[in-house]
Design an enzyme around this catalytic site. Structure first.
Site, mmCIF file in Angstrom:
data_model
loop_
_atom_site.group_PDB
_atom_site.id
_atom_site.type_symbol
_atom_site.label_atom_id
_atom_site.label_comp_id
_atom_site.label_asym_id
_atom_site.label_seq_id
_atom_site.Cartn_x
_atom_site.Cartn_y
_atom_site.Cartn_z
ATOM 1 N N SER A 3 0.796 -1.228 0.000
ATOM 2 C CA SER A 3 0.000 0.000 0.000
ATOM 3 C C SER A 3 0.830 1.282 0.000
ATOM 4 O O SER A 3 0.273 2.368 -0.068
ATOM 5 C CB SER A 3 -0.940 0.000 1.214
ATOM 6 N N LYS A 40 -5.685 3.934 9.208
ATOM 7 C CA LYS A 40 -4.845 4.868 8.462
ATOM 8 C C LYS A 40 -5.422 6.280 8.470
ATOM 9 O O LYS A 40 -4.686 7.271 8.662
ATOM 10 C CB LYS A 40 -4.669 4.369 7.024
#
Length: 837
Positions: free
Chosen positions: A711, A754
Site C-alpha cells: 500500500s 490509516k
C-alpha cells in the site's frame, strides 16, 4: 523288609503285595560270574527314558516285542540282564552304538500283567557294567562288559562329601512329602560312598541327561560332588516353593479371616439395625443414578457398572476404577440447564456497560439473542471465533456475553497443548485415566449450556501424541457435537447446547478445517479515541481502587491520558495502557501512605514525572514542503501510523537502493514505481539517459522497525517522481494505495486505522483508492469532517494532488532531517508498519 523295600512303591495299577513277594524272590538271585578275562556276558534290557542305578528296585513297563523275548529267554536260563539306556529314547530299533557305554546288571522278575493289562517286570539293580562289546545270540542281543566296583569304605574327602550329602538329603526329606518316611533311615544306613550317591540320585526326579551323566560317572568322588550340586539346586527350588506356598496360604487365610470377620460384622450390624458401610455406599450410588436424570443409554451403562461393584469385594483394585467411572458419569451435567435471558435491550446494556466499541461482535451477539427470543427452542448455537491482537478484550467479552445471557462462564486455555488425549481423555485401561479437558470443564460448569471460551486456539501444537486441533473438529462442528465421544467415558455426550467462543491472535495459525467450522469476527484493535474512552470509563477507576485510593483522591485529565497513550504505550489493545495508569496510581498511593503531599489531578507533566521520559515518538507531519519526501499512512498491529518516505538521487550507474528494513513486497512496489516513471519519462520531461547515470536511494526512517506491504506504492512513486522532477510534495498530505506498472491505483486494507492516524498527526488531506470509499463507514464522523479525503483511480490524479506546481521547484538536494533520541515504535505482533495489510 529288605533294604530296597522303600523303592518298590510301584504304580497305581500294580498290587503292592505282589511287588513285595516278587522283590523277595529277586533278593535270592545271584550276581553273574565273570569269565577268565574278568568279563560278564548278559542279555541287554534296553531302557528308553528310564535309568536304573545299583541298589535300586523298581517296576518297569515293557512294550517292545524284542525286549519281551529277551526277558523271557533270560528268565528261562535264570540269567540276570544288563539294563542299558538308549542315547535317544525315541528309537524303536537301537543299534549297538545307540547305547550308553555303562549299564547296570539287574535281576529281573518274570513278566506279569498290571490291572490295566500292560506287561511289566520288577528289576533290582546290582552292579555297574562298563560295556566292551556286543554279540547276537539267536534273536537276543548280548553285551560283554567289565564289572565296576566302587570302594566299600570312604576316604576322608569322600566322608566329608557323604556327610554333607546326607545332611542335605535330610532337609530334602523334610520339604518333599513324596519321599517315604524310612528313606532317610535307609540312606543313613549305607556305608559305601558310591551306594550313597546312587541311592540319593534315584530318590528325586532329574532330567534324563543328568541321570545319564551320573550313571556313566565311574569316579565316586566326582559322582558325590555332582549329586551334592543337584541336591543343592533341588533344595533351593523346594525352599522357594515352600515360601511361595506359605505366602499364598497366608493370603488365603487372611482373606478367609477378613471375610469371616466381615460376615460377623454384618451379622452384628444387622442385629443392631445398622447397615454395612459398603452396602450402604452401593445403595447411595444406586439412588444417585436413579435421580440423576441420565439418558437411558447412560443410565443402563451406570447400572451395569454398579452391578459389577456388587459382585466385587470392597478391597479389590478394580473397585476404585469402576467407582471413579461411575462418579464421573454422575458428576457430569446431563440435563441441568440454565434459562437464557433473551431480553435484547438488557443484553445491549450489559455489553455496553462492560465494553467500549467492538460493534461487530456486539451486533452478532444481539442478533443471536434476538433470533432465540423469536424461536426459543432453537438448539443450534453459534460458534464464534474472535481474532485480534492481544489486549483487545476477546476473552473478557465472552464473560460479558455469559452475564448478558445468564449462562455459566467457563474458560479453557489451549496454549501449548500438544497431546490429543488432553482433549478426548485416556481409555480406562490406563492407570490413572481421566476424561479429557472438554468434559472436565463441563463438569466444572455444572450445566449443559454454559458459555465455553476456548482461549488461544491458534497456540495449539502438534506433538508425537497426535494433533489436538483435530480433536476439536468434532467439538466445534454443530452437525456432530451432539454426540461427542470421550475416550474415557465412551458415551455420547451432547455439546450442542454449549455456546462456544474461541479466541486467537493470528488467523493464519489456525488449521483451515477448524476455522471453516467457526464464524470469524475480527478485532482490529482500538484507535486512540477508543483507548481514551476505555481509560476514562474502566481503567482509571479500576486501577485507583486496586491502588487503595478513594474515588476522589485522583483525577486524570484527558491530556494526561492522551500523553500515556501516545508516549508510553504502543499496542492494539489496552493492557499496557492499564499497566501505565496503574504505575501512576501506585506512585500516588505511596505518597499518600508516607503522609506526603500528592497531586490530586494528573496532568501530562505529572505523568512524565512519574513515568520518566517518553518511550515513543508522537506522530508528527512534515513541517515544510520538500522535494523527494512523501508521507504514507500505514497500518500496524498497534493501530495507524504515518510513514515518511525519502528519496535521494546520486550520480551512479542506475541502481536502486532500498533501506529501512523494507520487506520484499515493498521492494517490489518501489521497483514498480520506478518502472512507471521510466515509462512516462517523456511526459515528465526527463531525459531517459538520466536513469542510466543516476542511482536512486529510497529510505524509510525508523530503520529498526520492519516494514512491508503493497500500500505504499503510490507514495513511493510520488517521492521518486518528485526527486526526478524537482517538484515539492505537499507537507500536509498523506496517501496510501497500491500501484501497478500502468499507474493504476488498487485498493488496500486498514482504512479506518490509516485515516485516524492521518487525523491524529495533523495532516489535512488524505489520498485513498476509489474502491476503498466504502470503508469510510467505519471511520468516526469527526475525522471525516476534519480531513479532505480524495479517492483516486490513477497515478495522474495522485500527482495532481500531491505535487506543487513546477514554478515552485527547487534543487532536489536538501538538508538531512534531525532524528529523535526517543525509542522507535517496536513491532507488536504483526510488523508495525505494514501498508495495505
Amino acid at each position: 523288609m529288605t533294604d530296597t523295600d522303600w523303592y518298590a512303591q510301584g504304580e497305581g495299577d500294580i498290587d503292592p503285595t505282589d511287588l513285595q513277594r516278587r522283590a523277595e524272590r529277586l533278593e535270592s538271585l545271584p550276581d553273574a560270574q565273570p569269565d577268565e578275562q574278568g568279563l560278564v556276558m548278559l542279555p541287554v534290557l534296553p531302557l528308553r527314558d528310564a535309568i536304573i542305578f545299583p541298589h535300586m528296585l523298581t517296576p518297569l513297563y515293557v512294550g517292545r516285542e524284542g525286549t519281551l523275548a529277551a526277558i523271557e529267554e533270560a528268565h528261562t536260563q535264570q540269567l540276570n540282564m544288563l539294563a542299558l539306556p538308549q542315547r535317544d529314547p525315541d528309537q524303536d530299533h537301537p543299534r549297538n552304538q545307540d547305547f550308553l557305554e555303562v549299564g547296570v546288571e539287574v535281576a529281573v522278575s518274570e513278566i506279569f500283567l498290571t490291572e490295566s493289562r500292560e506287561s511289566a517286570i520288577l528289576v533290582q539293580g546290582r552292579r555297574r557294567i562298563q560295556v566292551e562289546g556286543f554279540a547276537r545270540v539267536g534273536n537276543a542281543l548280548y553285551a560283554r562288559g567289565r564289572v565296576v566296583l566302587g570302594p566299600e569304605k570312604a576316604d576322608s574327602r569322600q566322608e566329608a562329601l557323604v556327610r554333607h550329602l546326607m545332611g542335605q538329603f535330610e532337609r530334602l526329606a523334610e520339604l518333599n512329602n513324596d519321599l517315604p518316611e524310612d528313606a532317610v533311615e535307609f540312606v543313613l544306613g549305607l556305608e559305601a560312598p558310591g551306594a550313597v550317591a546312587d541311592t540319593i540320585a534315584s530318590a528325586f526326579p532329574l532330567p534324563l541327561a543328568q541321570r545319564h551323566n551320573l550313571l556313566t560317572e565311574l569316579d565316586v568322588s566326582r559322582r558325590l560332588e555332582e549329586v551334592n550340586l543337584l541336591l543343592a539346586r533341588e533344595l533351593e527350588v523346594l525352599t522357594l516353593e515352600e515360601e511361595i506356598e506359605a505366602k499364598v496360604q497366608g493370603e488365603v487365610e487372611r482373606g478367609h479371616r477378613e471375610n469371616y470377620l466381615r460376615e460377623q460384622m454384618r451379622a452384628i450390624q444387622s442385629e443392631l439395625g445398622d447397615s454395612d458401610p459398603w452396602t450402604q455406599e452401593l445403595e447411595e450410588l444406586n439412588a444417585r443414578i436413579q435421580r440423576a436424570g441420565l439418558p437411558d443409554e447412560v443410565k443402563a451403562i451406570a447400572a451395569k457398572e454398579l452391578s459389577r461393584l456388587h459382585q466385587m469385594p470392597p478391597m479389590s483394585p478394580e473397585v476404585g476404577v469402576i467407582r471413579t467411572y461411575i462418579d464421573w458419569i454422575l458428576d457430569l451435567p446431563w440435563s441441568e440447564e440454565t434459562e437464557d435471558n433473551l431480553d435484547v435491550k438488557h443484553a445491549a446494556e450489559v455489553l455496553d456497560r462492560n465494553h467500549f466499541g467492538l460493534p461487530k461482535a456486539k451486533d452478532r451477539i444481539l442478533e443471536y439473542i434476538a433470533v432465540r427470543s423469536l424461536k426459543p427452542k432453537r438448539n443450534r448455537q453459534p460458534i464464534l471465533c474472535f481474532i485480534g491482537p492481544p489486549g483487545t478484550g476477546k476473552t473478557s467479552l465472552g464473560q460479558s456475553i455469559a452475564d448478558a445471557l445468564g449462562r455459566k462462564f467457563v474458560r479453557l486455555s489451549l496454549g501449548g497443548v500438544r497431546d490429543e488425549a488432553e482433549m478426548r481423555g485416556h481409555r480406562r485401561t490406563y492407570i490413572g485415566a481421566l476424561p479429557g479437558r472438554i468434559l472436565q470443564t463441563m463438569k466444572r460448569a455444572g450445566t449443559v449450556n454454559p458459555l465455553f471460551v476456548l482461549d488461544e486456539v491458534d497456540k495449539l501444537g502438534i506433538g508425537y501424541r497426535g494433533d489436538p486441533a483435530a480433536a476439536l473438529l468434532e467439538v466445534l462442528d454443530p452437525e456432530q457435537n451432539d454426540t461427542f465421544s470421550d475416550h474415557y467415558l465412551e458415551l455420547a455426550y451432547d455439546l450442542s447446547r454449549v455456546m462456544f467462543i474461541t479466541t486467537a491472535n493470528n488467523r493464519e495459525d489456525i488449521p483451515w478445517a477448524l476455522i471453516d467450522r467457526m464464524e470469524v469476527i475480527e478485532f482490529p484493535g482500538y484507535i486512540e479515541e477508543e483507548k481514551l474512552e476505555i481509560a476514562r470509563k474502566f481503567l482509571v477507576g479500576r486501577q485507583t481502587e486496586e491502588a487503595g485510593l478513594e474515588a476522589g483522591d485522583l483525577v486524570f485529565s484527558d491530556a494526561a491520558l492522551q500523553a500515556i497513550v501516545r508516549r508510553y504505550t504502543y499496542e492494539a489493545g489496552v493492557r499496557n495502557l492499564e499497566r501505565e495508569i496503574g504505575r501512576v496510581c501506585r506512585k500516588v498511593a505511596r505518597l499518600k501512605a508516607e503522609g506526603k503531599k500528592y497531586p490530586n489531578r494528573i496532568s501530562p507533566d505529572v505523568v512524565e514525572k512519574f513515568l520518566g521520559p517518553p518511550e515513543f515518538d508522537e506522530l508528527e507531519a512534515e513541517r515544510e514542503d520538500e522535494v523527494g519526501v512523501a508521507t504514507a499512512v500505514a497500518w500496524t498491529s498497534g493501530g495507524g501510523d504515518i510513514m515518511p518516505i525519502e528519496v535521494l538521487l546520486m550520480e551512479g550507474k542506475g541502481n536502486l537502493q532500498l533501506t529501512g528494513q523494507i520487506g520484499e513486497v515493498m521492494q517490489e512496489s518501489a521497483q514498480a514505481a520506478l518502472s512507471y516513471l521510466k515509462s512516462r519519462a517523456e511526459e515528465f520531461q526527463i531525459n531517459i539517459e538520466a536513469f542510466e547515470r543516476t542511482d536512486v536511494h529510497v529510505h524509510i526512517p525508523e530503520g529498526a522497525v520492519p516494514k512491508d506491504g503493497p500500500s505504499a506504492g503510490i507514495t513511493l512513486a510520488t517521492a521518486i517522481i518528485s526527486a526526478f522532477t524537482g517538484r515539492k510534495v505537499r507537507k500536509d498530505l498523506g496517501m496510501t494505495g497500491e500501484i501497478t506498472l500502468r499507474g493504476k491505483v488498487l485498493p488496500i486494507g486498514g482504512v479506518r486505522e490509516k485515516v485516524l492516524a492521518a487525523h491524529r498527526a495533523g495532516l489535512k488531506t488524505v489520498i485513498l483508492p476509489a474502491k476503498n470509499e466504502k470503508d469510510l463507514i467505519d471511520v468516526p464522523k469527526k475525522a471525516r469532517q476534519d480531513l479532505d479525503l480524495h479517492f483516486v483511480t490513477h497515478m495522474d490524479q495522485v500527482l495532481a494532488l500531491a505535487l506543487l506546481p513546477p514554478d515552485a521547484a527547487v534543487d532536489a538536494k536538501r538538508p538531512a532531517r534531525k532524528t529523535s533520541a526517543a525509542k522507535p515504535r517496536p513491532p507488536a505482533g504483526e510488523p508495525p508498519a505494514t501498508p495495505g495489510v
